[in-house]
Design an enzyme around this catalytic site. Structure first.
Site, mmCIF file in Angstrom:
data_model
loop_
_atom_site.group_PDB
_atom_site.id
_atom_site.type_symbol
_atom_site.label_atom_id
_atom_site.label_comp_id
_atom_site.label_asym_id
_atom_site.label_seq_id
_atom_site.Cartn_x
_atom_site.Cartn_y
_atom_site.Cartn_z
ATOM 1 N N GLU A 48 59.063 82.737 79.333
ATOM 2 C CA GLU A 48 59.789 83.645 80.238
ATOM 3 C C GLU A 48 60.708 82.854 81.166
ATOM 4 O OE1 GLU A 48 57.223 86.117 82.550
ATOM 5 O OE2 GLU A 48 55.871 86.411 80.850
ATOM 6 N N ASP A 52 64.695 83.465 81.189
ATOM 7 C CA ASP A 52 65.361 83.999 82.379
ATOM 8 C C ASP A 52 66.600 83.179 82.724
ATOM 9 O OD1 ASP A 52 65.497 85.608 84.891
ATOM 10 O OD2 ASP A 52 65.041 83.676 85.807
ATOM 11 N N ASP A 143 59.495 90.786 80.806
ATOM 12 C CA ASP A 143 58.894 89.485 80.502
ATOM 13 C C ASP A 143 58.987 89.179 79.008
ATOM 14 O OD1 ASP A 143 58.221 89.291 83.157
ATOM 15 O OD2 ASP A 143 56.121 89.856 82.878
ATOM 16 N N GLU A 146 62.595 88.133 77.977
ATOM 17 C CA GLU A 146 62.885 86.764 78.405
ATOM 18 C C GLU A 146 62.111 85.743 77.575
ATOM 19 O OE1 GLU A 146 63.780 87.864 83.113
ATOM 20 O OE2 GLU A 146 61.848 87.021 82.523
#
Length: 352
Positions: A48, A52, A143, A146
């Site tokens: 994640e 991101d 989540d 990502e």
């Protein structure tokens, strides 16, 4: 993907536009911490973090490709010449770009993308998460999105072309950039869904760089067993893909090969899928995006209970429904369900 199911992995890889060399990275992307705490192994939190950062970078790069310009002192110079004053975003400023970026990579946006791909069902979760249906939570879907991008980065050795292709497909970047000046229909998603349903696999796009600096997107698209060639040009790969998909969609429309709105409905419509069904119908251009008006606090009813109220409005259909529940989320679900019941004259299975 609770366990190693290679058919599920193949389906996911088709949808995200990337084939994993190390399939365990894909499994990790779908593994919540709650699962790893109960069964051991790795979870998706590290992925994640990577995803991101990549999403932010890829979105800014898309802005650069679509809005970026150079100013000149000399009409004959290029960006490497001394005559170049510098770089700017055409028609955009820092504030507007920040708002666009925040919207594109928002929790709502990423969760909607996972809903469109319909892959949250493959999450591996602990017993508590399963009991609480955490796969339906927008933050969990965010989540997951990502983590998938992070897994692609690690597996591909940070291959930019692979990342760009998957982010554009999963997030419909071309659609999001184009809809400021267009009809607001996500042609890439529609063509992918049509191909998946009729051919059993998603389409494959190829790109070439034109002499004028633009991109051309090419596709060999199977329609009723026959290959047809389509193309689309744009000043970025995202827009070229969007234009190519638009041309495919136009052909399908003109030859009566598209589904009707009733073909788009799932076999069963209930409170749990009503919000997603309304959203998908709007994304496919059948109707306006629904508007929800939720009460800021629960209302006290005559029976002494406190209930949340929500109204669902589909403007172009003239639909306006309202519902209440002791649970705020359920009020929104029920209002969406009632809107679908009204639009398609469905029996309301929840009515007393």
């Amino acid at each position: 993907m609770r366990d190693y199911n290679y058919d599920e992995q193949d389906e996911i890889e088709d949808l995200i536009g990337y084939q994993f060399r190390n399939s365990e990275l894909l499994v990790q992307a779908f593994t919540r911490r709650s699962y790893s705490e109960e069964h051991g192994g790795l979870n998706n939190e590290e992925l994640e973090f990577i995803g991101d950062s990549i999403l932010n970078m890829m979105t800014v790069k898309a802005f650069y490709d679509n809005y970026g310009c150079y100013s000149w002192n000399d009409d004959d110079c290029d960006s490497s010449d001394e005559g170049c004053d510098g770089f700017y975003f055409d028609g955009q400023n820092e504030g507007s770009l920040s708002k666009k970026k925040a919207k594109i990579v928002s929790k709502k946006s990423l969760a909607e993308a996972i809903d469109r791909l319909d892959i949250a069902q493959y999450l591996r979760m602990g017993e508590g998460d399963i009991k609480n249906h955490m796969e339906n939570e927008p933050s969990v879907k965010e989540d997951l999105f990502e983590a998938i991008i992070g897994a692609i980065a690690v597996d591909s050795g940070w291959d930019y072309a692979c990342l760009e292709n998957s982010v554009d497909l999963m997030l419909s970047l071309g659609y999001r950039l184009q809809t400021e000046h267009d009809d607001g229909v996500d042609y890439v998603a529609l063509v992918q869904q049509w191909s998946q349903k009729n051919n059993g696999y998603p389409p494959t796009y190829e790109f070439m760089h034109l002499d004028n600096g633009n991109f051309r997107c090419l596709i060999n698209f199977t329609i009723n067993g026959n290959l047809r060639n389509f193309k689309g040009d744009g000043y970025s790969k995202q827009i070229a893909r969007y234009e190519c998909a638009r041309n495919v969609y136009k052909y399908l429309y003109e030859n009566n090969l598209l589904w009707t709105i009733n073909d788009e409905l799932p076999d069963e419509i209930n409170m749990d899928n009503a919000i997603n069904v309304l959203q998908e119908l709007a994304q496919k251009g059948y109707q306006d995006m629904p508007i929800y008006r939720e009460s800021e606090k629960a209302m006290l009813y005559d029976d002494g209970s406190y209930r949340w109220e929500c109204e669902c409005i589909v403007p172009n259909k003239g639909i306006r429904t309202a519902a209440n529940s002791t649970v705020k989320k359920n009020a929104k679900k029920y209002a969406a369900y009632l809107a679908l019941c009204e639009e398609f004259d469905l029996y309301n299975e929840y009515e007393d």
